[in-house]
Every structure is written in C-alpha cells, then in structure tokens.
Design a protein around this motif. Structure first.
Motif, mmCIF file in Angstrom:
data_model
loop_
_atom_site.group_PDB
_atom_site.id
_atom_site.type_symbol
_atom_site.label_atom_id
_atom_site.label_comp_id
_atom_site.label_asym_id
_atom_site.label_seq_id
_atom_site.Cartn_x
_atom_site.Cartn_y
_atom_site.Cartn_z
ATOM 1 N N VAL A 47 0.836 -1.203 0.000
ATOM 2 C CA VAL A 47 0.000 0.000 0.000
ATOM 3 C C VAL A 47 0.872 1.255 0.000
ATOM 4 C CG1 VAL A 47 -1.721 1.340 1.272
ATOM 5 C CG2 VAL A 47 -1.900 -1.157 1.185
ATOM 6 N N PHE A 48 1.814 1.337 0.948
ATOM 7 C CA PHE A 48 2.609 2.549 1.110
ATOM 8 C C PHE A 48 3.903 2.227 1.843
ATOM 9 C CE2 PHE A 48 3.872 6.397 3.407
ATOM 10 C CZ PHE A 48 3.764 7.377 2.420
ATOM 11 N N VAL A 49 5.007 2.851 1.410
ATOM 12 C CA VAL A 49 6.299 2.695 2.073
ATOM 13 C C VAL A 49 6.944 4.074 2.208
ATOM 14 C CG1 VAL A 49 8.630 1.758 1.911
ATOM 15 C CG2 VAL A 49 6.691 0.343 1.251
ATOM 16 N N ALA A 50 7.514 4.329 3.387
ATOM 17 C CA ALA A 50 8.226 5.589 3.615
ATOM 18 C C ALA A 50 9.551 5.301 4.312
ATOM 19 C CB ALA A 50 7.379 6.531 4.464
ATOM 20 N N MET A 51 10.629 5.951 3.828
ATOM 21 C CA MET A 51 11.931 5.878 4.483
ATOM 22 C C MET A 51 12.592 7.241 4.319
ATOM 23 S SD MET A 51 15.066 3.136 4.046
ATOM 24 C CE MET A 51 15.587 3.726 2.435
ATOM 25 N N GLY A 52 12.649 7.992 5.411
ATOM 26 C CA GLY A 52 13.158 9.352 5.334
ATOM 27 C C GLY A 52 12.269 10.205 4.454
ATOM 28 N N PHE A 53 12.884 10.863 3.471
ATOM 29 C CA PHE A 53 12.105 11.703 2.554
ATOM 30 C C PHE A 53 11.512 10.909 1.395
ATOM 31 C CE2 PHE A 53 15.129 14.741 4.484
ATOM 32 C CZ PHE A 53 14.208 15.637 5.009
ATOM 33 N N HIS A 54 11.852 9.641 1.299
ATOM 34 C CA HIS A 54 11.369 8.814 0.196
ATOM 35 C C HIS A 54 10.027 8.170 0.570
ATOM 36 C CE1 HIS A 54 15.242 9.288 -1.795
ATOM 37 N NE2 HIS A 54 15.830 8.979 -0.649
ATOM 38 N N LYS A 55 9.028 8.414 -0.243
ATOM 39 C CA LYS A 55 7.686 7.876 0.007
ATOM 40 C C LYS A 55 7.111 7.338 -1.297
ATOM 41 C CE LYS A 55 6.756 11.101 3.797
ATOM 42 N NZ LYS A 55 8.141 11.628 3.829
ATOM 43 N N LYS A 56 6.383 6.216 -1.206
ATOM 44 C CA LYS A 56 5.807 5.621 -2.404
ATOM 45 C C LYS A 56 4.496 4.915 -2.079
ATOM 46 C CE LYS A 56 6.800 2.553 -6.306
ATOM 47 N NZ LYS A 56 7.796 1.663 -6.973
ATOM 48 N N SER A 57 3.483 5.173 -2.893
ATOM 49 C CA SER A 57 2.212 4.457 -2.778
ATOM 50 C C SER A 57 2.079 3.514 -3.970
ATOM 51 C CB SER A 57 1.033 5.435 -2.725
ATOM 52 O OG SER A 57 1.068 6.338 -3.816
ATOM 53 N N TYR A 58 1.276 2.469 -3.828
ATOM 54 C CA TYR A 58 1.246 1.396 -4.811
ATOM 55 C C TYR A 58 -0.161 1.163 -5.373
ATOM 56 C CZ TYR A 58 5.886 0.144 -3.067
ATOM 57 O OH TYR A 58 7.210 0.158 -2.703
ATOM 58 N N GLY A 59 -0.171 0.701 -6.633
ATOM 59 C CA GLY A 59 -1.401 0.231 -7.265
ATOM 60 C C GLY A 59 -2.551 1.210 -7.185
ATOM 61 N N ARG A 60 -3.719 0.689 -6.827
ATOM 62 C CA ARG A 60 -4.921 1.532 -6.775
ATOM 63 C C ARG A 60 -4.897 2.514 -5.616
ATOM 64 N NH1 ARG A 60 -8.320 -0.638 -3.028
ATOM 65 N NH2 ARG A 60 -7.878 -2.765 -2.328
ATOM 66 N N PHE A 61 -3.888 2.401 -4.729
ATOM 67 C CA PHE A 61 -3.759 3.361 -3.629
ATOM 68 C C PHE A 61 -2.933 4.584 -4.042
ATOM 69 C CE2 PHE A 61 -4.551 -0.672 -1.461
ATOM 70 C CZ PHE A 61 -5.541 -0.305 -0.573
ATOM 71 N N HIS A 62 -2.356 4.549 -5.226
ATOM 72 C CA HIS A 62 -1.477 5.627 -5.660
ATOM 73 C C HIS A 62 -2.214 6.973 -5.636
ATOM 74 C CE1 HIS A 62 1.867 7.564 -7.636
ATOM 75 N NE2 HIS A 62 1.050 8.066 -8.537
ATOM 76 N N GLY A 63 -1.613 7.939 -4.942
ATOM 77 C CA GLY A 63 -2.198 9.278 -4.865
ATOM 78 C C GLY A 63 -3.315 9.418 -3.859
ATOM 79 N N ARG A 64 -3.680 8.324 -3.171
ATOM 80 C CA ARG A 64 -4.795 8.385 -2.212
ATOM 81 C C ARG A 64 -4.352 8.164 -0.772
ATOM 82 N NH1 ARG A 64 -8.873 4.934 -1.968
ATOM 83 N NH2 ARG A 64 -7.831 3.174 -2.986
ATOM 84 N N VAL A 65 -3.079 7.867 -0.550
ATOM 85 C CA VAL A 65 -2.619 7.543 0.801
ATOM 86 C C VAL A 65 -1.401 8.395 1.182
ATOM 87 C CG1 VAL A 65 -3.501 5.174 0.781
ATOM 88 C CG2 VAL A 65 -1.218 5.635 -0.098
#
Length: 356
Positions: free
Chosen positions: A96-114
C-alpha cells in the motif's frame, strides 16, 4: 586412601585450571551474555490505538499506528514504515505505502490516495482518501528499525449493506469469478464473512448458499426451517466450506456502501419496456440504476417507493422501508419481481445520476 586423596586433589586442580582458562579465553562472550541478560525488553514497540476504523465509500479514514524506540537508540535515517493490505484469505499481502526518510511511495490503486498523518515524530498512521469498496479489509503497519521489527494490524470497515444476488440465468449459476463480476456489475463487491455475519446479526435470513470473498460458500439463517438446514437446528451462518472457484456454482452475497449521486424513480406518463426505461433515464441525464444502488438507497437513506421498476440487470424491484398494505405488508425489504420479458410494457424505471 592416600592414593584416592591424591587423585581427587589432582582432578580438582585440573578442573579449576580449565575453568579459569575457559573464562579467560571467552571473556568477550561472557561480557556479551551479561549485556543480553540485562536488557529489559525490545528496543522497538508498535501500537495501534483502535482495532477497527469505520468509514464509508467516498470518505476518508485514518488507520492509527505509533511506534516507540528505546530512549538510548540513536536516530536512524533509514527507519522504514511499511503498510500492506492482507488479502481476504490471509495468504498474501498487497503493498500500500512505504516511507523511508524523505522517500515515500504508494502502490497500485492506492497511488495518490494515501499518505502518513505525521502528527508526531513516532506517528506512522496512514490516511486513505476517497475510499472505495475494495479498500475494506485488514491492514498491517510494519516498522523496520535496523535489526528491530514491529507490526500492528488495523481493520477498515465500511458502512453498507449485504444483499443476496443471482442473475437472469437463475439460482446457482455462478462460479467464483462470475460472482465477482456479477457484484461489480451491480455497483458492489463480494461480501466478506464478517460482513455477512454482521448482516445475519441484523436479521438477514436467506436460504440460498452464496459465494463470499474468501472463496467459501455460506448462507445466513435467523429462522431455522426444514428446507434450510432443518427446523431443529440453531440460527446461524451455515457454511459449505471452501469450494472450487472454477467448477462449483452458487449465488453470491454482495456488499455495497454509500454512493455519490441521486437514486430516484423516474416519473413518466406511461409504463416502459426495458429498452425504453434505459433510454428514458439517459434522456433525463442519468443511467438506469443498479441493484446495489437500490439496496444502498433503501438501507442507508431510507428510500421508499411502492412502484415496480426496471433495473440495469433486467430485474424488476421496489424498495419499502415503511411496510403497508399492498406494499410489503409484513416487512421492510427490497421486493423482487423477477426477470420479466424485457419487451413487457408493465413497469416504471429507477435511475441513478452520479454527482461530478
């Protein structure tokens, strides 16, 4: 006797020397073990303040997750926060979502919503916006701090309604994949066991087995009777177990929630065929309504109309929240008139106009 005393003395002396040599040779190991034993607990702990969060389709939800690091632990710029969604059968996890420091990424249908709520340094709570029916389920919050790892699980529930469904082909004609599509076509998804169980507790009684999202086939009985498991059995959710998703065929239990739009009965001077109903809704700037939309309007908005009307799947139904003579006199329900010949000019039309 003196020989025995001498032997004992020599054995004791040798043992003492060996022990002293072992302690000297492995002094680092002994020191490490002392530190290990003196630890009072884990260096990292993860907490979820709520086991379940309730929202609705189209709304937002915050899944709580906080972590506590040992006071003496140095800052870790590589500390990682990871959110995953557990599948209904718990056999895998979807990112769904991963964050490490300033790096953040959302996945699949959650992209832009989390995104992370970030109310504090140790806040890993996840905010999900524009909730969909598919967002329902259990989520895992995982904190990875070097060699330390901690997790917590939060359930996201949606306000809504479970309804039984079968297509024009008749009962027991859907394999699991057909059932998934049938629910989607009616603005719904396959219900989970928890959703069906809650519906049963709310009074749902249905004597036909249907697919659930975990691949099991079940049905809810509040009033035991002979054709439905026997009249001497206790009320409950009857379970056929996990079935073959390709070969076995049953009905399905669907789940839907709030919608953004207007559900209504189209006022028209004459009764309509199915094709005329479709065209009449389009002419009114809408679409012919789906079964899930009628159930949502009935259950969540209290919609009541004593007029049979066409729906998108070719069925004829009408919703009653106030039982009365000639209009479902015994119970509040969505009344089902079957799948009549689409050329019959006997019914009105229910339409749905989505809000932009």
């Amino acid at each position: 006797m003196s020989s025995l005393l001498l032997s004992s003395f020599l054995l004791g002396f040798i043992s003492l020397c060996l022990a002293d040599s072992f302690e000297h040779a492995y002094s680092d190991l002994e020191h490490y073990r002392t530190i290990y034993i003196s630890e009072n607990g884990p260096r990292l702990s993860v907490m979820t303040e709520q086991a379940k969060v309730v929202s609705r389709r189209g709304g937002n939800a915050t899944l709580p997750c906080k972590f506590i690091r040992e006071d003496t632990a140095p800052p870790n710029p590589k500390l990682r926060i990871k959110w995953t969604k557990l599948t209904s059968d718990y056999l895998k996890e979807d990112d769904v979502f991963v964050a490490m420091g300033f790096h953040k990424k959302s996945y699949g249908r959650f992209h832009g919503r989390v995104f992370l709520q970030g109310s504090g340094e140790n806040d890993a709570s996840l905010v999900i916006t524009e909730l969909t029916l598919e967002d329902y389920g259990k989520y895992k919050c995982e904190i990875i701090d070097g060699l330390e790892d901690g997790t917590g699980v939060v359930a996201l529930d949606l306000q809504g309604i479970v309804f039984p469904y079968f297509p024009r082909l008749g009962r027991y004609n859907l394999n699991f994949h057909d059932a998934e599509k049938a629910c989607q076509d009616q603005d719904a998804v396959i219900a989970s066991f928890d959703q069906l169980y809650d519906a049963w507790r709310g009074g749902l009684d249905w004597c036909n087995a249907g697919w659930l999202s975990d691949g099991s086939v079940q049905y809810p009985i509040t009033t035991p009777r002979e054709p439905c498991g026997g009249k001497d059995t206790v009320p409950g959710v009857r379970n056929y177990g996990i079935r073959d998703k390709e070969k076995n065929r049953y009905d399905v239990f669907c789940f839907t929630s709030n919608y953004r739009g207007r559900f209504y009965y189209l006022i028209h001077p004459t009764k309509l065929t199915y094709d005329e109903a479709v065209q009449a809704c389009r002419k009114d700037g809408a679409q012919i309504a789906k079964v899930g939309q009628m159930f949502a309007a009935w259950k969540l908005l209290g919609y009541d109309r004593c007029d049979s009307g066409w729906l998108a799947d070719g069925s004829v139904r009408y919703p009653i929240t106030r039982p009365r003579r000639r209009c479902s006199p015994t119970e509040a329900a969505v009344r089902f008139g079957g799948f009549p010949d689409k050329k019959h000019k006997l019914y009105g039309a229910y339409c749905f106009k989505a809000y932009k």
